[in-house]
Motif scaffolding. Sequence first.
Motif, PDB file in Angstrom:
ATOM      1  N   HIS A  55      40.856  -3.666 -28.155  1.00  0.00           N
ATOM      2  CA  HIS A  55      39.504  -3.434 -27.627  1.00  0.00           C
ATOM      3  C   HIS A  55      38.530  -2.995 -28.720  1.00  0.00           C
ATOM      4  O   HIS A  55      37.363  -2.722 -28.433  1.00  0.00           O
ATOM      5  CB  HIS A  55      39.536  -2.383 -26.504  1.00  0.00           C
ATOM      6  N   PHE A  68      34.418 -11.508 -29.301  1.00  0.00           N
ATOM      7  CA  PHE A  68      34.754 -10.134 -29.716  1.00  0.00           C
ATOM      8  C   PHE A  68      36.225  -9.850 -29.414  1.00  0.00           C
ATOM      9  O   PHE A  68      36.959  -9.338 -30.266  1.00  0.00           O
ATOM     10  CB  PHE A  68      33.854  -9.129 -28.983  1.00  0.00           C
ATOM     11  N   LYS A  69      36.660 -10.196 -28.206  1.00  0.00           N
ATOM     12  CA  LYS A  69      38.056  -9.932 -27.816  1.00  0.00           C
ATOM     13  C   LYS A  69      39.040 -10.720 -28.667  1.00  0.00           C
ATOM     14  O   LYS A  69      40.112 -10.221 -29.018  1.00  0.00           O
ATOM     15  CB  LYS A  69      38.254 -10.272 -26.336  1.00  0.00           C
ATOM     16  N   PHE A 109      33.047  -2.115 -28.682  1.00  0.00           N
ATOM     17  CA  PHE A 109      32.110  -3.172 -28.300  1.00  0.00           C
ATOM     18  C   PHE A 109      30.672  -2.654 -28.338  1.00  0.00           C
ATOM     19  O   PHE A 109      29.765  -3.362 -28.776  1.00  0.00           O
ATOM     20  CB  PHE A 109      32.450  -3.700 -26.898  1.00  0.00           C
TER      21      PHE A 109
END
Lengths: 110, 110
Positions: A46, A35-36, A91
């Motif tokens: 983010h 994800f990052k 997220f």
Amino acid sequence: MEADFCLLLLPPLFSVKLPFQQDMESAINVLVAQFKTFAGKDGSSHTLSKDEFQTLVASQLPNLVKNASDPSAIDHLMSSLDENNDGELTFQEFWQLIGKLASAHGGFSQ
Amino acid sequence: MEADFCLLLLPPLFSVKLPFQQDMESAINVLVAQFKTFAGKDGSSHTLSKDEFQTLVASQLPNLVKNASDPSAIDHLMSSLDENNDGELTFQEFWQLIGKLASAHGGFSQ
């Protein structure tokens, strides 16, 4: 020594998990790290922009997401996840998708 | 040929991911498979009993869950996840924990 030599050859082709890591913790680490990686490509590091989300889905979730390479389908999917409609996925918003994919993959009722 | 030989030696010590698998899809698969492994130990094979949850946390999440080996702490954690209070955790109930651990691990705000 032969095993050490082989490990030096493996990283470009294989992902190797060291034996002291727990499977679930390693899997969580992979999901966070990926994800990052994609969130860091432009803008906020983010959150996922539309382009970042499309790239992530096409490259990382091609088998679990239907029409993963169709931008309009992924655009629609992103809208359904973007709860505050700010054009970025946090997220937590992205995690809802992973949960649905995991649940469907495991044959669990939603 | 040397690489082939080494692969035969690796499985008992290392988890090897084939290069055509995507990292995120493999990670999702690990989380689902591990949940099923522990859920299948007694009673319903699709839900975690208290004993199954304690075993899973102690063995699979020892670094990410505080007091992972303390039964009373894990009992309390399970109660907070068991939304319908039936003494079993569904995959969806369990998934909330994984999301919180991932979010904390990644440094994302809850």
